[in-house]
Design a protein around this motif. Structure first.
Motif, PDB file in Angstrom:
ATOM      1  N   VAL A 237       4.669  -2.243 -10.805  1.00  0.00           N
ATOM      2  CA  VAL A 237       3.481  -1.434 -10.551  1.00  0.00           C
ATOM      3  C   VAL A 237       2.233  -2.312 -10.548  1.00  0.00           C
ATOM      4  O   VAL A 237       1.422  -2.257  -9.626  1.00  0.00           O
ATOM      5  N   GLU A 238       2.084  -3.122 -11.579  1.00  0.00           N
ATOM      6  CA  GLU A 238       0.972  -4.066 -11.682  1.00  0.00           C
ATOM      7  C   GLU A 238       1.522  -5.457 -11.952  1.00  0.00           C
ATOM      8  O   GLU A 238       2.665  -5.609 -12.392  1.00  0.00           O
TER       9      GLU A 238
ATOM     10  N   THR B 135      -2.197   0.356  -4.408  1.00  0.00           N
ATOM     11  CA  THR B 135      -1.188  -0.641  -4.060  1.00  0.00           C
ATOM     12  C   THR B 135      -0.270  -0.927  -5.244  1.00  0.00           C
ATOM     13  O   THR B 135      -0.618  -0.691  -6.404  1.00  0.00           O
ATOM     14  N   LEU B 136       0.916  -1.448  -4.931  1.00  0.00           N
ATOM     15  CA  LEU B 136       1.857  -1.937  -5.924  1.00  0.00           C
ATOM     16  C   LEU B 136       1.845  -3.457  -5.871  1.00  0.00           C
ATOM     17  O   LEU B 136       1.717  -4.052  -4.796  1.00  0.00           O
ATOM     18  N   ALA B 137       2.005  -4.078  -7.020  1.00  0.00           N
ATOM     19  CA  ALA B 137       1.925  -5.544  -7.075  1.00  0.00           C
ATOM     20  C   ALA B 137       3.090  -6.196  -6.350  1.00  0.00           C
ATOM     21  O   ALA B 137       2.905  -7.165  -5.603  1.00  0.00           O
TER      22      ALA B 137
ATOM     23  N   LYS C 191       0.808  -1.209   0.000  1.00  0.00           N
ATOM     24  CA  LYS C 191       0.000   0.000   0.000  1.00  0.00           C
ATOM     25  C   LYS C 191       0.850   1.272   0.000  1.00  0.00           C
ATOM     26  O   LYS C 191       1.845   1.376   0.723  1.00  0.00           O
ATOM     27  N   ILE C 192       0.425   2.242  -0.806  1.00  0.00           N
ATOM     28  CA  ILE C 192       1.052   3.566  -0.825  1.00  0.00           C
ATOM     29  C   ILE C 192       0.421   4.398   0.287  1.00  0.00           C
ATOM     30  O   ILE C 192      -0.776   4.660   0.275  1.00  0.00           O
TER      31      ILE C 192
ATOM     32  N   LEU D 225       3.833   4.394 -12.628  1.00  0.00           N
ATOM     33  CA  LEU D 225       3.938   4.510 -11.174  1.00  0.00           C
ATOM     34  C   LEU D 225       3.387   5.860 -10.709  1.00  0.00           C
ATOM     35  O   LEU D 225       2.704   5.942  -9.685  1.00  0.00           O
ATOM     36  N   ALA D 226       3.661   6.911 -11.472  1.00  0.00           N
ATOM     37  CA  ALA D 226       3.209   8.253 -11.107  1.00  0.00           C
ATOM     38  C   ALA D 226       1.687   8.383 -11.107  1.00  0.00           C
ATOM     39  O   ALA D 226       1.135   9.289 -10.471  1.00  0.00           O
ATOM     40  N   GLN D 227       1.007   7.493 -11.790  1.00  0.00           N
ATOM     41  CA  GLN D 227      -0.457   7.532 -11.830  1.00  0.00           C
ATOM     42  C   GLN D 227      -1.084   6.966 -10.557  1.00  0.00           C
ATOM     43  O   GLN D 227      -2.272   7.156 -10.302  1.00  0.00           O
TER      44      GLN D 227
END
Length: 279
Positions: A38-39, A81-83, A3-4, A73-75
């Motif tokens: 990212v995904e 979350t990141l994968a 999680k960001i 990533l900036a989106q």
């Protein structure tokens, strides 16, 4: 999924993210990096650890938006979350806390991996001065963070909008001309910047550590993209570094190899972003 928990725009190209990553936060040290996707199924990209908080179980990263993955990533926003977020990877920086006075030099986003080293040295009682450089004042990042952990902080910008007009080596030469003495220099930034710093410190025999993180690609040593000659031997930035003795790095070779596939990288980025083959 990771999680960001925070996101900050440092300038129009550079952003900072704080990621909840308990296992990485528990083990990481200054100088190390992570690999993220990212995904699911996305490209794996290595990014240096800018800071970490073991109690909050978070890791901070800074990235420059230059290609497909960093644009994607900036989106992402806070709460997303990141994968994947794997690490810590690489060899932790060897911090010489027996040194009485250290000079840190950070160029552009090179300030990010420099920060945890200076922060740790300061915590161990080492007096640290810092020079930060950038194209203009907006590209000089982490100013407040470095003020909190450095003895004296100097700036250099190409256009003179902050600090000295010129390069980080302009300030370095001025400090040395005034009689400043340093037991070690830690320089992190673009390859030409690190080469220029070494050209100043080597004749004076001031030990200088540099980081070869700008040339890392795969992050595991398998792709060979971060191959670099150090002291006449072949090393890989991601598994043998990223920190090396600046006196022994073949910067000319590294710069030639770094620019070898720029056209192909831009072509692929344009295709993925829908820009067409002639963009």
């Amino acid at each position: 999924m990771y999680k960001i928990v925070a996101k900050q725009k440092l300038n129009h190209l550079v952003e900072k993210m704080v990621i909840h990553a308990p296992f990485v936060a528990r083990k990481c040290m200054p100088g190390q990096f992570i690999i993220l996707c990212v995904e699911e199924g996305d490209e794996r990209i290595p990014l240096t650890i800018q800071d970490y908080d073991r109690e909050k179980e978070t890791v901070s990263i800074i990235y420059q938006i230059v290609g497909y993955s960093t644009q994607k990533l900036a989106q992402k926003e806070v709460g997303d979350t990141l994968a994947h977020f794997a690490g810590p990877l690489g060899v932790a920086s060897v911090l010489h806390n027996s040194k009485r006075r250290v000079l840190g030099i950070g160029g552009g986003v090179g300030a990010a991996p420099l920060y945890p080293q200076i922060k740790e040295l300061q915590a161990q009682g080492v007096s640290c001065d810092v020079i930060l450089g950038g194209r203009d004042k907006d590209y000089v990042i982490l100013q407040d963070e470095f003020k909190a952990v450095s003895n004296e902080l100097f700036f250099a910008t190409d256009d003179g909008s902050l600090g000295t007009k010129g390069f980080v080596t302009t300030v370095l030469n001025e400090l040395l001309a005034k009689g400043r003495q340093y037991d070690e220099v830690i320089a992190i930034g673009p390859l030409p910047m690190m080469k220029a710093v070494v050209s100043v410190t080597k004749p004076l025999n001031i030990p200088t550590m540099v980081s070869m993180n700008p040339i890392m690609i795969d992050g595991t040593g398998m792709c060979g993209g971060c191959r670099v000659t150090v002291g006449g031997q072949t090393k890989f930035a991601c598994v043998d570094g990223p920190d090396f003795d600046g006196f022994e790095v073949d910067f000319d070779e590294a710069m030639r190899r770094q620019s070898m596939y720029k056209k192909q990288e831009q072509h692929i980025c344009n295709l993925k972003l829908g820009g067409g083959t002639n963009a």
